[in-house]
Design a protein around this motif. Structure first.
Motif, PDB file in Angstrom:
ATOM      1  N   SER A  81     -15.822  -1.663   7.932  1.00 11.58           N
ATOM      2  CA  SER A  81     -15.259  -2.537   6.909  1.00 11.58           C
ATOM      3  C   SER A  81     -14.638  -3.780   7.525  1.00 11.58           C
ATOM      4  CB  SER A  81     -14.184  -1.771   6.124  1.00 11.58           C
ATOM      5  OG  SER A  81     -13.478  -2.615   5.248  1.00 11.58           O
ATOM      6  N   SER A  82     -14.704  -4.886   6.802  1.00 15.33           N
ATOM      7  CA  SER A  82     -13.903  -6.050   7.179  1.00 15.33           C
ATOM      8  C   SER A  82     -12.499  -5.839   6.624  1.00 15.33           C
ATOM      9  CB  SER A  82     -14.514  -7.340   6.630  1.00 15.33           C
ATOM     10  OG  SER A  82     -14.467  -7.342   5.226  1.00 15.33           O
ATOM     11  N   THR A  83     -11.557  -6.655   7.049  1.00 14.54           N
ATOM     12  CA  THR A  83     -10.156  -6.433   6.672  1.00 14.54           C
ATOM     13  C   THR A  83      -9.730  -7.213   5.437  1.00 14.54           C
ATOM     14  OG1 THR A  83      -9.478  -8.146   8.237  1.00 14.54           O
ATOM     15  CG2 THR A  83      -9.438  -5.877   9.020  1.00 14.54           C
ATOM     16  N   THR A  84     -10.685  -7.701   4.652  1.00 17.52           N
ATOM     17  CA  THR A  84     -10.320  -8.385   3.410  1.00 17.52           C
ATOM     18  C   THR A  84      -9.703  -7.372   2.447  1.00 17.52           C
ATOM     19  OG1 THR A  84     -12.459  -8.005   2.356  1.00 17.52           O
ATOM     20  CG2 THR A  84     -12.228 -10.009   3.687  1.00 17.52           C
ATOM     21  N   THR A  85      -8.885  -7.864   1.529  1.00 14.04           N
ATOM     22  CA  THR A  85      -8.245  -6.986   0.546  1.00 14.04           C
ATOM     23  C   THR A  85      -9.280  -6.223  -0.265  1.00 14.04           C
ATOM     24  OG1 THR A  85      -6.372  -8.501   0.387  1.00 14.04           O
ATOM     25  CG2 THR A  85      -6.645  -6.921  -1.405  1.00 14.04           C
ATOM     26  N   LYS A 199       7.686  14.028 -10.147  1.00 13.08           N
ATOM     27  CA  LYS A 199       8.326  12.707 -10.141  1.00 13.08           C
ATOM     28  C   LYS A 199       9.785  12.786  -9.718  1.00 13.08           C
ATOM     29  CE  LYS A 199       8.898   8.639 -13.097  1.00 13.08           C
ATOM     30  NZ  LYS A 199       8.607   8.057 -14.439  1.00 13.08           N
ATOM     31  N   ASP A 200      10.458  13.874 -10.102  1.00 14.20           N
ATOM     32  CA  ASP A 200      11.895  14.006  -9.827  1.00 14.20           C
ATOM     33  C   ASP A 200      12.180  14.767  -8.530  1.00 14.20           C
ATOM     34  OD1 ASP A 200      11.018  16.474 -10.649  1.00 14.20           O
ATOM     35  OD2 ASP A 200      12.610  16.797 -12.143  1.00 14.20           O
ATOM     36  N   ILE A 201      11.227  14.767  -7.605  1.00 13.63           N
ATOM     37  CA  ILE A 201      11.439  15.455  -6.331  1.00 13.63           C
ATOM     38  C   ILE A 201      12.699  14.912  -5.656  1.00 13.63           C
ATOM     39  CG2 ILE A 201       9.944  13.875  -5.015  1.00 13.63           C
ATOM     40  CD1 ILE A 201       9.027  16.371  -3.416  1.00 13.63           C
ATOM     41  N   LYS A 202      13.495  15.802  -5.074  1.00 18.77           N
ATOM     42  CA  LYS A 202      14.838  15.434  -4.617  1.00 18.77           C
ATOM     43  C   LYS A 202      14.873  14.980  -3.159  1.00 18.77           C
ATOM     44  CE  LYS A 202      17.119  18.584  -7.850  1.00 18.77           C
ATOM     45  NZ  LYS A 202      18.000  19.777  -7.984  1.00 18.77           N
ATOM     46  N   ALA A 203      13.881  14.215  -2.751  1.00 15.49           N
ATOM     47  CA  ALA A 203      13.865  13.715  -1.369  1.00 15.49           C
ATOM     48  C   ALA A 203      12.899  12.536  -1.270  1.00 15.49           C
ATOM     49  CB  ALA A 203      13.441  14.814  -0.406  1.00 15.49           C
ATOM     50  N   PRO A 204      13.203  11.596  -0.366  1.00 20.24           N
ATOM     51  CA  PRO A 204      12.220  10.546  -0.058  1.00 20.24           C
ATOM     52  C   PRO A 204      11.150  11.107   0.875  1.00 20.24           C
ATOM     53  CG  PRO A 204      14.170  10.244   1.284  1.00 20.24           C
ATOM     54  CD  PRO A 204      14.454  11.424   0.394  1.00 20.24           C
ATOM     55  N   ILE A 205       9.998  10.445   0.918  1.00 26.72           N
ATOM     56  CA  ILE A 205       8.866  10.902   1.733  1.00 26.72           C
ATOM     57  C   ILE A 205       8.427   9.743   2.627  1.00 26.72           C
ATOM     58  CG2 ILE A 205       6.524  11.837   1.687  1.00 26.72           C
ATOM     59  CD1 ILE A 205       7.238  12.587  -1.338  1.00 26.72           C
ATOM     60  N   LEU A 206       8.439   9.953   3.931  1.00 26.94           N
ATOM     61  CA  LEU A 206       7.982   8.935   4.883  1.00 26.94           C
ATOM     62  C   LEU A 206       6.655   9.394   5.479  1.00 26.94           C
ATOM     63  CD1 LEU A 206      11.244   7.926   6.783  1.00 26.94           C
ATOM     64  CD2 LEU A 206      10.305   7.046   4.666  1.00 26.94           C
ATOM     65  N   ILE A 207       5.653   8.519   5.444  1.00 25.76           N
ATOM     66  CA  ILE A 207       4.290   8.897   5.832  1.00 25.76           C
ATOM     67  C   ILE A 207       3.759   7.982   6.924  1.00 25.76           C
ATOM     68  CG2 ILE A 207       1.892   9.104   5.021  1.00 25.76           C
ATOM     69  CD1 ILE A 207       3.105   9.565   2.179  1.00 25.76           C
ATOM     70  N   VAL A 208       3.193   8.579   7.952  1.00 26.89           N
ATOM     71  CA  VAL A 208       2.400   7.833   8.929  1.00 26.89           C
ATOM     72  C   VAL A 208       0.963   8.314   8.825  1.00 26.89           C
ATOM     73  CG1 VAL A 208       1.901   7.448  11.364  1.00 26.89           C
ATOM     74  CG2 VAL A 208       4.257   7.324  10.552  1.00 26.89           C
ATOM     75  N   GLN A 209       0.086   7.409   8.402  1.00 25.45           N
ATOM     76  CA  GLN A 209      -1.355   7.628   8.371  1.00 25.45           C
ATOM     77  C   GLN A 209      -1.954   6.641   9.366  1.00 25.45           C
ATOM     78  OE1 GLN A 209      -4.058   9.375   6.534  1.00 25.45           O
ATOM     79  NE2 GLN A 209      -5.135   8.227   8.117  1.00 25.45           N
ATOM     80  N   HIS A 210      -2.646   7.132  10.362  1.00 26.06           N
ATOM     81  CA  HIS A 210      -3.239   6.236  11.360  1.00 26.06           C
ATOM     82  C   HIS A 210      -4.238   5.300  10.683  1.00 26.06           C
ATOM     83  CE1 HIS A 210      -2.431   9.426  14.703  1.00 26.06           C
ATOM     84  NE2 HIS A 210      -1.350   8.737  14.391  1.00 26.06           N
ATOM     85  N   MET A 211      -3.901   4.010  10.640  1.00 23.89           N
ATOM     86  CA  MET A 211      -4.764   2.998  10.040  1.00 23.89           C
ATOM     87  C   MET A 211      -4.476   1.650  10.667  1.00 23.89           C
ATOM     88  SD  MET A 211      -5.168   3.471   5.944  1.00 23.89           S
ATOM     89  CE  MET A 211      -6.268   4.712   5.272  1.00 23.89           C
ATOM     90  N   PRO A 212      -5.493   0.794  10.755  1.00 21.41           N
ATOM     91  CA  PRO A 212      -5.267  -0.560  11.268  1.00 21.41           C
ATOM     92  C   PRO A 212      -4.630  -1.442  10.198  1.00 21.41           C
ATOM     93  CG  PRO A 212      -7.564  -0.284  10.662  1.00 21.41           C
ATOM     94  CD  PRO A 212      -6.917   1.053  10.475  1.00 21.41           C
ATOM     95  N   PRO A 213      -4.172  -2.646  10.560  1.00 21.92           N
ATOM     96  CA  PRO A 213      -3.580  -3.563   9.580  1.00 21.92           C
ATOM     97  C   PRO A 213      -4.568  -3.884   8.461  1.00 21.92           C
ATOM     98  CG  PRO A 213      -3.197  -4.339  11.829  1.00 21.92           C
ATOM     99  CD  PRO A 213      -4.151  -3.191  11.935  1.00 21.92           C
ATOM    100  N   PRO A 249       3.088   0.661   7.399  1.00 22.33           N
ATOM    101  CA  PRO A 249       2.016  -0.342   7.406  1.00 22.33           C
ATOM    102  C   PRO A 249       1.218  -0.314   8.696  1.00 22.33           C
ATOM    103  CG  PRO A 249       4.165  -1.397   7.690  1.00 22.33           C
ATOM    104  CD  PRO A 249       4.427   0.042   7.399  1.00 22.33           C
ATOM    105  N   GLY A 250      -0.089  -0.474   8.596  1.00 22.75           N
ATOM    106  CA  GLY A 250      -0.948  -0.488   9.769  1.00 22.75           C
ATOM    107  C   GLY A 250      -0.571  -1.613  10.718  1.00 22.75           C
ATOM    108  N   GLY A 251      -0.567  -1.320  12.015  1.00 22.31           N
ATOM    109  CA  GLY A 251      -0.236  -2.335  13.014  1.00 22.31           C
ATOM    110  C   GLY A 251       1.246  -2.472  13.289  1.00 22.31           C
ATOM    111  N   TYR A 252       2.085  -1.634  12.665  1.00 22.80           N
ATOM    112  CA  TYR A 252       3.539  -1.675  12.855  1.00 22.80           C
ATOM    113  C   TYR A 252       4.027  -0.269  13.179  1.00 22.80           C
ATOM    114  CZ  TYR A 252       3.468  -6.188  10.376  1.00 22.80           C
ATOM    115  OH  TYR A 252       3.212  -7.480   9.982  1.00 22.80           O
TER     116      TYR A 252
END
Length: 364
Positions: A81-85, A199-213, A249-252
């Motif tokens: 894929s190209s990186t266009t939106t 929807k009312d889950i009592k915690a925030p969720i932080l996700i790392v998915q390996h992806m480029p920018p 975000p990818g690349g960060y």
């Protein structure tokens, strides 16, 4: 040797990718196709083990070909894929419909500098070629209704008594944070998990998915549309809110910090690559390990490599942590979960469809 079919509307790209595998001991290029329709016909004739598939092609696009392929004759597909939106959104759709992975062309549709991603492409194609066909078939859930109250008459899996080794006492009324790390096969796994959380889950969720920018925003947008919880690409300074999932975000590199009585996200473009990844699961886990006044639920799902295993050790050493890893039976690639389990610190091994309930069981 595994057989590879290369699908791209550019003759130059077909030739270049073919040359990448010309001396490879694991992959043999058995043919090329100029569009999705041509690819489907070549699959019937050549019966390849794996395909590379361009996103945008005339007559039949890559995503249309993937959809049809998974109905007629499922094969592992790595998208280019190209990186266009627009291309990023289409790539996420292709993965949702069965493609196992993707790689971003460095400079658009016809990338003269494609050699920059040669090693990554070869690695992804070899990994994809070893994925069992049954793991490509999409299983529709009987119900999308999220489980709000996890009630267990008896444990599904006998959990290891980690607290006996670490003196960690798990209090269900403590403040908690959910951490998820994944790679190859991750977008579909995330869809399975996040769409079943209330929807009312009592915690925030932080996700790392390996992806480029350029791709994580499309992934977050798609998951947000499908889920009851809010899903967003993480931004600098985001204050963590229950019921919201933040995708690095990818690349960060993404880390979490204490700000007063709450917690916030820090995004660093200039932080180094760690373990070959940016974002890296270990970087996120290590940062949360410094937040000793919050309990952690860490989840490791499908993906190549060992990212997250070092972070699990840091989390366990520094505070109350429960670790869930995806069972080998449902992993597209049993790399990251296998490495996590080798630490001896995993509390629960669960197939993908039981991970949402496993998370909720530690929350309530």
């Amino acid at each position: 040797m595994k057989k590879l079919l290369i699908v791209d509307d550019s003759a130059f790209m077909r030739k270049l990718i073919t040359e990448f595998f010309s001396e490879n001991a694991h992959i043999e290029v058995v043919g090329t196709a100029r569009n999705g329709r041509d690819a489907l016909e070549k699959v019937r004739i050549l019966n390849p083990d794996v395909l590379t598939m361009d996103v945008e092609m005339p007559e039949m696009t890559g995503v249309e070909a993937v959809k049809q392929l998974m109905i007629e004759n499922p094969k592992p597909v790595v998208m280019l894929s190209s990186t266009t939106t627009a291309d990023a959104a289409i790539t996420m759709e292709a993965i949702a419909n069965g493609a196992v992975d993707f790689i971003a062309k460095p400079s658009g549709t016809i990338s003269l500098d494609l050699d920059k991603i040669k090693d990554d492409l070869i690695e992804k194609v070899i990994a994809a070629s070893n994925i069992p066909i049954e793991k490509l078939r999409r299983k529709e859930r009987i119900s999308k209704i999220p489980i709000k109250k996890p009630i267990f008459e008896k444990p599904i899996i006998v959990e290891k008594r980690i607290q006996e080794k670490t003196n960690q006492v798990w209090h269900k009324n403590h403040k908690k944070i959910i951490l998820i790390g994944t790679s190859t096969g991750g977008p579909r796994a995330l869809q399975e998990v996040l769409t079943r959380l209330p929807k009312d889950i009592k915690a925030p969720i932080l996700i790392v998915q390996h992806m480029p920018p350029g791709f994580t925003k499309s992934l977050a947008k798609r998951l947000d549309q499908l889920s009851d919880i809010t899903v967003k690409e993480a931004e600098q300074g985001d204050l963590l809110q229950p019921g919201t999932a933040y995708i690095a975000p990818g690349g960060y590199q993404m880390t979490a910090r204490k700000v007063g009585m709450t917690y916030s996200i820090h995004i660093d473009e200039h932080a180094p690559v760690v373990g070959g990844h940016k974002p890296a699961v270990d970087v996120l886990f290590d940062s949360v390990a410094t937040l000793t006044d919050i309990d952690r639920i860490a989840v490791i799902m499908t993906g190549m490599g060992a990212d997250g295993s070092k972070g699990i050790k840091m989390l366990k050493r520094s505070g109350n942590t429960r670790v869930i890893s995806e069972d080998e039976r449902t992993c597209v690639v049993y790399g990251m979960p296998k490495s996590a389990e080798k630490t001896g610190l995993v509390d629960r091994v669960a197939p993908l469809d039981e991970i949402p309930q496993a998370i909720l069981n530690y929350l309530y």
